[in-house]
Design an enzyme around this catalytic site. Structure first.
Site, mmCIF file in Angstrom:
data_model
loop_
_atom_site.group_PDB
_atom_site.id
_atom_site.type_symbol
_atom_site.label_atom_id
_atom_site.label_comp_id
_atom_site.label_asym_id
_atom_site.label_seq_id
_atom_site.Cartn_x
_atom_site.Cartn_y
_atom_site.Cartn_z
ATOM 1 N N LYS A 1 46.177 37.762 26.731
ATOM 2 C CA LYS A 1 44.876 38.116 27.311
ATOM 3 C C LYS A 1 43.746 37.555 26.465
ATOM 4 O O LYS A 1 43.872 37.414 25.258
ATOM 5 C CB LYS A 1 44.744 39.632 27.389
ATOM 6 N N ARG B 1 42.492 58.833 37.005
ATOM 7 C CA ARG B 1 41.157 59.085 37.567
ATOM 8 C C ARG B 1 41.222 59.460 39.034
ATOM 9 O O ARG B 1 40.551 60.359 39.498
ATOM 10 C CB ARG B 1 40.266 57.835 37.412
ATOM 11 N N HIS C 1 37.238 56.996 28.341
ATOM 12 C CA HIS C 1 38.221 57.001 27.247
ATOM 13 C C HIS C 1 37.865 58.081 26.214
ATOM 14 O O HIS C 1 38.740 58.816 25.751
ATOM 15 C CB HIS C 1 38.232 55.647 26.510
ATOM 16 N N SER D 1 36.951 49.899 32.414
ATOM 17 C CA SER D 1 36.496 48.849 31.484
ATOM 18 C C SER D 1 36.196 47.567 32.259
ATOM 19 O O SER D 1 35.246 46.847 31.941
ATOM 20 C CB SER D 1 37.569 48.563 30.443
HETATM 21 O O1 PNS Z 1 44.312 49.810 29.173
HETATM 22 P P1 PNS Z 1 45.491 49.516 30.025
HETATM 23 O O2 PNS Z 1 45.511 48.053 30.420
HETATM 24 O O3 PNS Z 1 45.602 50.421 31.204
HETATM 25 O O4 PNS Z 1 46.815 49.789 29.129
HETATM 26 C C1 PNS Z 1 48.082 49.408 29.557
HETATM 27 C C2 PNS Z 1 49.112 49.581 28.432
HETATM 28 C C3 PNS Z 1 48.633 48.984 27.128
HETATM 29 C C4 PNS Z 1 49.358 51.050 28.225
HETATM 30 C C5 PNS Z 1 50.435 48.890 28.907
HETATM 31 O O5 PNS Z 1 50.165 47.614 29.348
HETATM 32 C C6 PNS Z 1 51.493 48.832 27.797
HETATM 33 O O6 PNS Z 1 52.041 49.825 27.402
HETATM 34 N N1 PNS Z 1 51.739 47.611 27.281
HETATM 35 C C7 PNS Z 1 52.685 47.356 26.210
HETATM 36 C C8 PNS Z 1 53.904 46.593 26.706
HETATM 37 C C9 PNS Z 1 54.906 47.530 27.351
HETATM 38 O O7 PNS Z 1 55.402 48.457 26.763
HETATM 39 N N2 PNS Z 1 55.215 47.256 28.627
HETATM 40 C C10 PNS Z 1 56.133 48.025 29.439
HETATM 41 C C11 PNS Z 1 55.383 49.008 30.301
HETATM 42 S S1 PNS Z 1 56.466 49.971 31.321
#
Ligand code: PNS
Length: 177
Positions: free
Chosen positions: A43, A92, A19, A130
């Protein structure tokens, strides 16, 4: 002159060197980079939102065009609220691609003004996540070099004060029952 604001959304539970690498790369190409931690009530994170905010703030203090924030709900709505025109995501390996493509296209459908920009972290972090850091640390393995020293220290403290007693309690209950 157009200022390009980007958000870098994620869970950051915990922040890894992958990150940090991506934040460094993103801060060089965007005028402003907002690292946005998702507040997800469903979560049960290892680190609380405040702990994650504190760690990210400490690790990005030297980058003047980077700030840390948190958000709830749709990422595209948050992006519009902070006037972002780009979303930064790390890729990645090929295995990340399918999920990231799906998310990028869905976000584009929801908000066509927002562009997803993918960047690759250094190869050294291509296998880092993570989830694996949490698992290794919980099972007593070393995460040195995988996370910032501050995160490594906080992981150790957290495991001693919270996770280890919980695991011991669970093992004792299983032995009894
Ligand atoms: O660290 P992560 O789990 O890869 O992050 C994922 C994240 C936070 C980018 C994704 O879950 C997100 O944007 N969540 C917010 C809810 C949302 O907008 N959902 C629609 C996604 S198309």
């Amino acid at each position: 002159m157009i200022r390009v604001i980007a958000i870098y959304p994620g869970s950051f539970d915990p922040l890894t060197n992958g990150h940090v690498d991506l934040i460094d790369r993103g801060s060089k190409i965007f005028d402003e980079l907002i690292v946005a931690i998702l507040r997800n009530p469903e979560k049960d994170p290892l680190f609380s939102l405040d702990e994650r905010l504190e760690m990210l703030q400490a690790m990005t203090l030297h980058r003047k065009n980077v700030r840390v924030d948190s958000f709830e709900g749709l990422m595209v709505d948050y992006a519009m609220r902070v006037n972002a025109s780009a979303v930064l995501r790390g890729i990645r390996a090929i295995s990340d691609y399918e999920y990231e493509l799906q998310m990028a296209l869905m976000n584009r459908k929801l908000e066509p003004r927002l562009e997803t920009v993918f960047m690759m972290p250094a190869e050294a972090y291509s296998y880092l996540s993570s989830r694996l850091v949490r698992e290794i640390a919980t099972l007593g393995g070393s995460v040195k070099g995988l996370v910032p020293d501050m995160v490594e220290r906080k992981l150790r403290e957290k495991l001693h004060s919270e996770v280890k007693p919980k695991l011991e309690h669970r093992f004792k209950s299983a032995e009894k029952g």
